[in-house]
Scaffold this active site. Structure first.
Site, PDB file in Angstrom:
ATOM      1  N   ASP A  79      -8.236   7.111   6.833  1.00  0.00           N
ATOM      2  CA  ASP A  79      -7.564   6.138   5.994  1.00  0.00           C
ATOM      3  C   ASP A  79      -8.243   4.669   5.750  1.00  0.00           C
ATOM      4  OD1 ASP A  79      -5.671   7.840   4.376  1.00  0.00           O
ATOM      5  OD2 ASP A  79      -4.243   7.332   6.177  1.00  0.00           O
ATOM      6  N   ARG A 104      -2.706   4.997  11.848  1.00  0.00           N
ATOM      7  CA  ARG A 104      -3.612   4.174  11.382  1.00  0.00           C
ATOM      8  C   ARG A 104      -3.874   2.910  12.205  1.00  0.00           C
ATOM      9  NH1 ARG A 104      -3.086   2.773   4.982  1.00  0.00           N
ATOM     10  NH2 ARG A 104      -5.444   2.121   5.404  1.00  0.00           N
ATOM     11  N   HIS A 179       4.262   1.714  -0.883  1.00  0.00           N
ATOM     12  CA  HIS A 179       3.642   0.307  -0.840  1.00  0.00           C
ATOM     13  C   HIS A 179       3.936  -0.335  -2.003  1.00  0.00           C
ATOM     14  CE1 HIS A 179       0.163   1.313   2.328  1.00  0.00           C
ATOM     15  NE2 HIS A 179       1.212   0.467   2.762  1.00  0.00           N
ATOM     16  N   CYS A 273      -5.759   0.077  -3.511  1.00  0.00           N
ATOM     17  CA  CYS A 273      -5.922   0.482  -2.196  1.00  0.00           C
ATOM     18  C   CYS A 273      -7.201   0.401  -1.473  1.00  0.00           C
ATOM     19  CB  CYS A 273      -5.334   1.697  -2.051  1.00  0.00           C
ATOM     20  SG  CYS A 273      -3.673   1.998  -2.409  1.00  0.00           S
TER      21      CYS A 273
HETATM   22  N1  ARG Z   1      -3.049   7.419   3.340  1.00  0.00           N
HETATM   23  C1  ARG Z   1      -2.736   5.858   3.159  1.00  0.00           C
HETATM   24  C2  ARG Z   1      -1.315   5.693   3.885  1.00  0.00           C
HETATM   25  O1  ARG Z   1      -0.400   6.337   3.685  1.00  0.00           O
HETATM   26  C3  ARG Z   1      -2.882   5.547   1.984  1.00  0.00           C
HETATM   27  C4  ARG Z   1      -2.780   3.772   1.913  1.00  0.00           C
HETATM   28  C5  ARG Z   1      -2.720   3.328   0.446  1.00  0.00           C
HETATM   29  N2  ARG Z   1      -3.131   2.225   0.146  1.00  0.00           N
HETATM   30  C6  ARG Z   1      -2.283   1.141  -0.567  1.00  0.00           C
HETATM   31  N3  ARG Z   1      -2.812  -0.133  -0.392  1.00  0.00           N
HETATM   32  N4  ARG Z   1      -1.492   1.604  -1.048  1.00  0.00           N
HETATM   33  O2  ARG Z   1      -1.178   4.481   4.373  1.00  0.00           O
END
Ligand code: ARG
Length: 280
Positions: A79, A104, A179, A273
């Site tokens: 990610d 992450r 988010h 993102c």
């Molecule tokens: N797969 C990532 C997560 O779920 C995607 C992040 C997307 N980033 C963002 N700024 N909305 O954390």
């Protein structure tokens, strides 16, 4: 005789500022776990296509005259392409991230190291969970701060202290818009676009009061994370599928710049993102 009222685009001349972004090439991109509803490890991901889409996004920024620095991808962190989550940088102060999910967690250190190596003197490792610009969005002198899925409410106060800005806490209620940068797009210092249904009733009221002229996203925009957009004050780089939003921002005098991000959407992200903004 011309009527300015019939030509809204001529009323507001939007001006672009030169921006500084940090991006990470999706060399490690994959969907091997699911931490948001867009991710499905059973759906194949075309990494080469993701890289091409990401390269095109970077090329757009360079063509618009912005600076793009690169963070090295780290094996085992699929990610990492979503650099917006790695920090929040306002007035030269870097507030690092602390991720909600173990998958992450290690990204945070890579970002902190990057800022330290690149000469940022004021780099703060946070105590509480915050996912960077995923949930902390600077708008003019304010920072809109999301909570509900990732960033903790306690992190809002921490961000206010570290960044020295007024924080506007907002509660997200729909897991698809986990988010804040999936539910709000910052278009300039006083203008946002948003998806009202992504917020609690109380937070909707706060945003309506602060931004009475906000652009409202359509269900079609929302279905493709259209609000995950990046604006330089004039050009609004947004997912190509968000056609209503492109039309809506154009009506306000902005210039939509659609980019194809279908492969990056499989991880639950879009242009914003993939783009961490460094504000000197
Ligand atoms: N797969 C990532 C997560 O779920 C995607 C992040 C997307 N980033 C963002 N700024 N909305 O954390």
């Amino acid at each position: 005789m011309t009527s300015v009222l019939s030509h809204p685009n001529t009323i507001t001349e939007r001006t672009a500022g030169r921006r500084h972004y940090v991006m990470c090439r999706p060399e490690q991109f994959a969907v091997t776990y699911a931490i948001n509803p867009w991710m499905d490890p059973a759906v194949p991901v075309d990494r080469d296509l993701a890289i091409r889409q990401w390269e095109a996004l970077r090329a757009v920024y360079l063509r618009l005259g912005h600076r793009v620095d690169l963070l090295d991808p780290v094996p085992g962190l699929p990610d990492m392409v979503y650099t917006a989550n790695g920090a929040t940088v306002v007035g030269g102060v870097v507030l690092g991230a602390r991720f909600r999910h173990a998958e992450r967690a290690a990204e945070a250190a890579a970002h902190l190291a990057w800022f330290r190596v690149n000469g940022f003197a004021h780099v703060v490792e946070p105590e509480f969970v915050n996912e960077g610009e995923g949930d902390l969005l600077a708008v003019g002198e304010l920072v809109l701060a999301g909570t509900g899925f990732r960033t903790e409410p306690r992190a809002h106060a921490e961000a206010g202290r570290v960044l020295g800005r007024e924080i506007v806490p907002l509660e997200l209620v729909d897991p698809r818009y986990y988010h804040l940068d999936t539910a709000v797009a910052v278009l300039d210092a006083t203008t946002i676009a948003w998806l009202p249904e992504a917020f609690s009733a109380a937070s909707q009221a706060v945003l309506r009061e602060r931004f009475p002229d906000a652009v409202t996203a359509s269900p079609q925009d929302a279905a493709f994370l259209g609000l995950n957009a990046v604006s330089d004050g004039r050009h609004v780089v947004l997912p190509a599928a968000a056609r209503d939003l492109a039309a809506a921002v154009a009506e306000r005098g902005f210039t939509p710049v659609p980019v194809e991000v279908s492969e990056l959407l499989k991880g639950g992200g879009g242009p914003k993102c993939c783009t961490l903004e460094v504000r000197a």
